[in-house]
Motif scaffolding. Structure first.
Motif, PDB file in Angstrom:
ATOM      1  N   THR A 164      35.702  41.332  36.341  1.00 17.76           N
ATOM      2  CA  THR A 164      36.116  42.481  37.147  1.00 17.76           C
ATOM      3  C   THR A 164      36.508  43.646  36.259  1.00 17.76           C
ATOM      4  O   THR A 164      36.140  44.795  36.534  1.00 17.76           O
ATOM      5  N   VAL A 165      37.218  43.381  35.189  1.00 19.50           N
ATOM      6  CA  VAL A 165      37.598  44.446  34.257  1.00 19.50           C
ATOM      7  C   VAL A 165      36.352  45.075  33.640  1.00 19.50           C
ATOM      8  O   VAL A 165      36.285  46.294  33.459  1.00 19.50           O
ATOM      9  N   LEU A 194      35.167  47.478  36.116  1.00 21.19           N
ATOM     10  CA  LEU A 194      36.069  48.631  36.156  1.00 21.19           C
ATOM     11  C   LEU A 194      35.848  49.545  34.949  1.00 21.19           C
ATOM     12  O   LEU A 194      35.934  50.769  35.074  1.00 21.19           O
ATOM     13  N   ASP A 246      42.926  47.113  44.109  1.00 21.30           N
ATOM     14  CA  ASP A 246      43.978  46.136  43.837  1.00 21.30           C
ATOM     15  C   ASP A 246      44.197  45.969  42.339  1.00 21.30           C
ATOM     16  O   ASP A 246      45.341  45.891  41.869  1.00 21.30           O
ATOM     17  N   TYR A 247      43.123  45.911  41.574  1.00 22.02           N
ATOM     18  CA  TYR A 247      43.243  45.745  40.127  1.00 22.02           C
ATOM     19  C   TYR A 247      43.898  46.957  39.480  1.00 22.02           C
ATOM     20  O   TYR A 247      44.832  46.796  38.680  1.00 22.02           O
ATOM     21  N   ILE A 295      47.284  39.518  34.798  1.00 20.95           N
ATOM     22  CA  ILE A 295      46.541  39.895  36.004  1.00 20.95           C
ATOM     23  C   ILE A 295      46.033  38.645  36.705  1.00 20.95           C
ATOM     24  O   ILE A 295      46.160  38.507  37.924  1.00 20.95           O
ATOM     25  N   VAL A 345      38.922  37.802  36.020  1.00 17.53           N
ATOM     26  CA  VAL A 345      39.538  39.056  35.574  1.00 17.53           C
ATOM     27  C   VAL A 345      38.633  39.744  34.562  1.00 17.53           C
ATOM     28  O   VAL A 345      38.393  40.959  34.657  1.00 17.53           O
ATOM     29  N   ALA A 367      45.116  40.594  30.585  1.00 17.31           N
ATOM     30  CA  ALA A 367      44.252  39.848  31.502  1.00 17.31           C
ATOM     31  C   ALA A 367      44.943  38.589  32.019  1.00 17.31           C
ATOM     32  O   ALA A 367      44.829  38.248  33.203  1.00 17.31           O
ATOM     33  N   ILE A 410      47.391  46.937  37.519  1.00 19.81           N
ATOM     34  CA  ILE A 410      47.455  47.359  36.111  1.00 19.81           C
ATOM     35  C   ILE A 410      48.507  48.456  35.953  1.00 19.81           C
ATOM     36  O   ILE A 410      49.333  48.414  35.028  1.00 19.81           O
ATOM     37  N   MET A 467      47.119  37.733  40.431  1.00 22.04           N
ATOM     38  CA  MET A 467      46.076  37.814  41.452  1.00 22.04           C
ATOM     39  C   MET A 467      45.660  36.428  41.946  1.00 22.04           C
ATOM     40  O   MET A 467      44.957  36.322  42.947  1.00 22.04           O
ATOM     41  N   THR A 484      38.857  45.443  45.813  1.00 18.44           N
ATOM     42  CA  THR A 484      39.117  44.734  44.557  1.00 18.44           C
ATOM     43  C   THR A 484      39.468  45.709  43.454  1.00 18.44           C
ATOM     44  O   THR A 484      40.461  45.521  42.737  1.00 18.44           O
TER      45      THR A 484
END
Length: 151
Positions: free
Chosen positions: A68-69, A72, A34-35, A54, A65, A51, A39, A58, A31
């Motif tokens: 998940t961000v 990240l 992929d993100y 994305i 998003v 976002a 990006i 996705m 994940t």
């Protein structure tokens, strides 16, 4: 009882557990990879990564998003800037480059063994995260021979 020649015995329990642990870790890192790859692609193509873009690409909700961000960001891969979208840190850029190279290698390998490019792109999305470094090296060696016209 004799086992058919095509069946292999189960590996030792510790080895088997290690295989499954590697796959679970690959699933977790997939994940993030992929993100950051997306990006990087959005920044390159559109000059910004938002976002909403994305989520659309996705096929997930904006809430997914955002969550998940956030992860990240905590992992030091992504930075957000008010009213400016998402940016990759140096670590995020490195992860994106590595993920892109791995993806491209798997796509090239799949095409070389006979898949059409569309199927190769689709299948690479899963394979790229689960192929070991040993397998990726073998793919690269195969492609080097293939490109030279060697078997």
């Amino acid at each position: 009882m004799r086992r058919p020649a095509t069946e292999r015995p189960l590996p030792p329990a510790d080895d088997h557990a290690a295989r499954f642990a590697r796959q679970r870790e690959a699933d977790r890192s997939a994940t993030a990879e992929d993100y950051v790859e997306l990006i990087a692609d959005l920044l390159r193509e559109d000059g910004e990564a938002r976002a909403v873009d994305i989520a659309r690409r996705m096929g997930v909700s904006q809430a997914t998003v955002t969550a998940t961000v956030g992860r990240l960001q905590r992992d030091g891969l992504v930075e957000t800037k008010p009213y400016r979208g998402l940016f990759l840190t140096e670590a995020g850029q490195q992860m994106a480059r590595t993920a892109k190279a791995r993806h491209d290698l798997v796509v090239r390998f799949l095409i070389a063994v006979g898949l059409d490019s569309e199927t190769a792109e689709e299948d690479a999305e899963g394979l790229e995260h689960h192929a070991s470094e040993k397998a990726l090296t073998a793919f690269a060696q195969f492609l080097a021979r293939h490109d030279k016209g060697q078997p």
